[in-house]
Motif scaffolding. Structure first.
Motif, PDB file in Angstrom:
ATOM      1  N   ALA A 128       0.839  -1.206   0.000  1.00 18.48           N
ATOM      2  CA  ALA A 128       0.000   0.000   0.000  1.00 18.48           C
ATOM      3  C   ALA A 128       0.868   1.248   0.000  1.00 18.48           C
ATOM      4  N   ALA A 129       1.938   1.203   0.789  1.00 14.74           N
ATOM      5  CA  ALA A 129       2.826   2.364   0.843  1.00 14.74           C
ATOM      6  C   ALA A 129       3.492   2.582  -0.503  1.00 14.74           C
ATOM      7  N   ALA A 130       3.914   1.484  -1.111  1.00 13.19           N
ATOM      8  CA  ALA A 130       4.563   1.606  -2.412  1.00 13.19           C
ATOM      9  C   ALA A 130       3.568   2.113  -3.452  1.00 13.19           C
ATOM     10  N   ALA A 131       2.343   1.592  -3.388  1.00 16.30           N
ATOM     11  CA  ALA A 131       1.322   2.038  -4.335  1.00 16.30           C
ATOM     12  C   ALA A 131       0.983   3.506  -4.099  1.00 16.30           C
ATOM     13  N   ALA A 132       0.865   3.878  -2.831  1.00 18.23           N
ATOM     14  CA  ALA A 132       0.556   5.276  -2.517  1.00 18.23           C
ATOM     15  C   ALA A 132       1.693   6.176  -2.960  1.00 18.23           C
ATOM     16  N   ALA A 133       2.908   5.708  -2.726  1.00 20.28           N
ATOM     17  CA  ALA A 133       4.055   6.511  -3.136  1.00 20.28           C
ATOM     18  C   ALA A 133       4.074   6.654  -4.647  1.00 20.28           C
ATOM     19  N   ASN A 134       3.749   5.592  -5.322  1.00 24.37           N
ATOM     20  CA  ASN A 134       3.739   5.621  -6.781  1.00 24.37           C
ATOM     21  C   ASN A 134       2.646   6.564  -7.285  1.00 24.37           C
ATOM     22  N   VAL A 135       1.449   6.460  -6.696  1.00 18.35           N
ATOM     23  CA  VAL A 135       0.334   7.312  -7.125  1.00 18.35           C
ATOM     24  C   VAL A 135       0.646   8.762  -6.807  1.00 18.35           C
ATOM     25  N   LEU A 136       1.130   9.004  -5.620  1.00 10.91           N
ATOM     26  CA  LEU A 136       1.428  10.379  -5.222  1.00 10.91           C
ATOM     27  C   LEU A 136       2.569  10.959  -6.056  1.00 10.91           C
ATOM     28  N   SER A 137       3.537  10.125  -6.343  1.00 12.71           N
ATOM     29  CA  SER A 137       4.659  10.652  -7.118  1.00 12.71           C
ATOM     30  C   SER A 137       4.224  11.001  -8.536  1.00 12.71           C
ATOM     31  N   GLN A 138       3.234  10.329  -9.016  1.00 13.56           N
ATOM     32  CA  GLN A 138       2.765  10.632 -10.362  1.00 13.56           C
ATOM     33  C   GLN A 138       1.787  11.804 -10.359  1.00 13.56           C
ATOM     34  N   THR A 139       1.055  11.975  -9.284  1.00 15.81           N
ATOM     35  CA  THR A 139       0.056  13.041  -9.268  1.00 15.81           C
ATOM     36  C   THR A 139       0.557  14.301  -8.589  1.00 15.81           C
ATOM     37  N   VAL A 140       1.278  14.149  -7.541  1.00 21.68           N
ATOM     38  CA  VAL A 140       1.766  15.325  -6.816  1.00 21.68           C
ATOM     39  C   VAL A 140       3.254  15.448  -7.116  1.00 21.68           C
ATOM     40  N   LYS A 141       3.650  16.673  -7.425  1.00 22.68           N
ATOM     41  CA  LYS A 141       5.034  16.890  -7.798  1.00 22.68           C
ATOM     42  C   LYS A 141       5.656  17.909  -6.863  1.00 22.68           C
ATOM     43  N   GLY A 142       6.918  17.798  -6.737  1.00 22.38           N
ATOM     44  CA  GLY A 142       7.652  18.831  -6.029  1.00 22.38           C
ATOM     45  C   GLY A 142       7.817  18.529  -4.550  1.00 22.38           C
ATOM     46  N   ILE A 144       5.900  19.344  -2.031  1.00 24.62           N
ATOM     47  CA  ILE A 144       4.683  18.883  -1.353  1.00 24.62           C
ATOM     48  C   ILE A 144       4.632  17.360  -1.418  1.00 24.62           C
ATOM     49  N   ALA A 145       4.964  16.829  -2.534  1.00 26.33           N
ATOM     50  CA  ALA A 145       4.941  15.380  -2.705  1.00 26.33           C
ATOM     51  C   ALA A 145       5.976  14.722  -1.809  1.00 26.33           C
ATOM     52  N   ASP A 146       7.133  15.300  -1.756  1.00 24.09           N
ATOM     53  CA  ASP A 146       8.180  14.718  -0.909  1.00 24.09           C
ATOM     54  C   ASP A 146       7.768  14.750   0.559  1.00 24.09           C
ATOM     55  N   ASN A 147       7.189  15.852   0.999  1.00 16.39           N
ATOM     56  CA  ASN A 147       6.735  15.960   2.397  1.00 16.39           C
ATOM     57  C   ASN A 147       5.628  14.950   2.699  1.00 16.39           C
ATOM     58  N   LEU A 148       4.695  14.801   1.814  1.00 10.41           N
ATOM     59  CA  LEU A 148       3.594  13.845   2.019  1.00 10.41           C
ATOM     60  C   LEU A 148       4.115  12.400   2.076  1.00 10.41           C
ATOM     61  N   ILE A 149       5.024  12.095   1.219  1.00  8.08           N
ATOM     62  CA  ILE A 149       5.569  10.727   1.180  1.00  8.08           C
ATOM     63  C   ILE A 149       6.320  10.428   2.467  1.00  8.08           C
ATOM     64  N   GLU A 150       7.137  11.345   2.905  1.00 11.07           N
ATOM     65  CA  GLU A 150       7.905  11.123   4.134  1.00 11.07           C
ATOM     66  C   GLU A 150       6.977  11.008   5.335  1.00 11.07           C
ATOM     67  N   LYS A 151       5.964  11.851   5.398  1.00 14.06           N
ATOM     68  CA  LYS A 151       5.009  11.828   6.502  1.00 14.06           C
ATOM     69  C   LYS A 151       4.241  10.501   6.501  1.00 14.06           C
ATOM     70  N   SER A 152       3.820  10.055   5.354  1.00 18.86           N
ATOM     71  CA  SER A 152       3.069   8.796   5.251  1.00 18.86           C
ATOM     72  C   SER A 152       3.939   7.606   5.647  1.00 18.86           C
ATOM     73  N   ILE A 153       5.172   7.626   5.230  1.00 14.80           N
ATOM     74  CA  ILE A 153       6.081   6.522   5.566  1.00 14.80           C
ATOM     75  C   ILE A 153       6.316   6.480   7.068  1.00 14.80           C
ATOM     76  N   ARG A 154       6.496   7.636   7.700  1.00 10.74           N
ATOM     77  CA  ARG A 154       6.700   7.672   9.153  1.00 10.74           C
ATOM     78  C   ARG A 154       5.457   7.178   9.890  1.00 10.74           C
ATOM     79  N   GLU A 155       4.300   7.608   9.467  1.00 12.13           N
ATOM     80  CA  GLU A 155       3.055   7.171  10.119  1.00 12.13           C
ATOM     81  C   GLU A 155       2.839   5.668   9.926  1.00 12.13           C
TER      82      GLU A 155
END
Length: 161
Positions: A128-142, A144-155
């Motif tokens: 799920a994390a990999a899929a979310a990271a993949n979806v977010l990386s494709q939809t959110v750029k920059g 904001i995307a890096d912050n969201l990915i790091e926050k999601s991985i920590r949670e």
């Protein structure tokens, strides 16, 4: 009458009996018969005594044999009781062993199930994390995307631990 043989046989017989009486042959014969009678009486007494002793020995040996038979029966009965007791103890130990082994196997199965569930959850979370990271990386750029990915991985890491 003096010329007949029977007369002379009778005279000789009377003379012989008179000589026997004169020399005391009747006493010697009587004493010999008395000695023989005493010897026979003694032998009969000895035989009677031996018979009584033999009967006592027979009774004693019968008593010993009966005692030995009773003792043998007691030994056999005790051995059978011991064998039954040992068999029951062995059965109880075997049942206890089987119960412990069954419990241990059930415990291992439960641990394996728990581990499998944890592994599946971890794999699902990673996917799920990999899929979310993949979806977010494709939809959110920059950034904001890096912050969201790091926050999601920590949670996600905190939730898994």
């Amino acid at each position: 009458m003096l010329h007949e043989a029977e007369t002379w046989v009778a005279v000789a017989f009377v003379l012989m009996v008179a000589l026997f009486i004169y020399f005391g042959a009747h006493r010697m014969i009587g004493e010999a018969l008395d000695r023989r009678s005493a010897r026979i009486r003694k032998e009969l007494d000895d035989a009677r005594q031996l018979k009584e002793e033999a009967q006592k020995l027979v009774a004693e040996y019968r008593s010993r044999r009966e005692s030995a038979e009773r003792e043998a029966q007691e030994i056999v009965a005790a051995a059978q009781a011991d064998a039954e007791r040992i068999a029951q103890e062995a059965k109880a130990k075997m049942e206890d062993f089987v119960a412990r082994r069954t419990k241990a196997a059930e415990s291992k199965i439960a641990q394996a199930e728990t581990q499998a569930v944890a592994d599946v959850r971890a794999a699902a979370a990673e996917a799920a994390a990999a899929a979310a990271a993949n979806v977010l990386s494709q939809t959110v750029k920059g950034s904001i995307a890096d912050n969201l990915i790091e926050k999601s991985i920590r949670e996600l890491g905190g939730k898994l631990n």
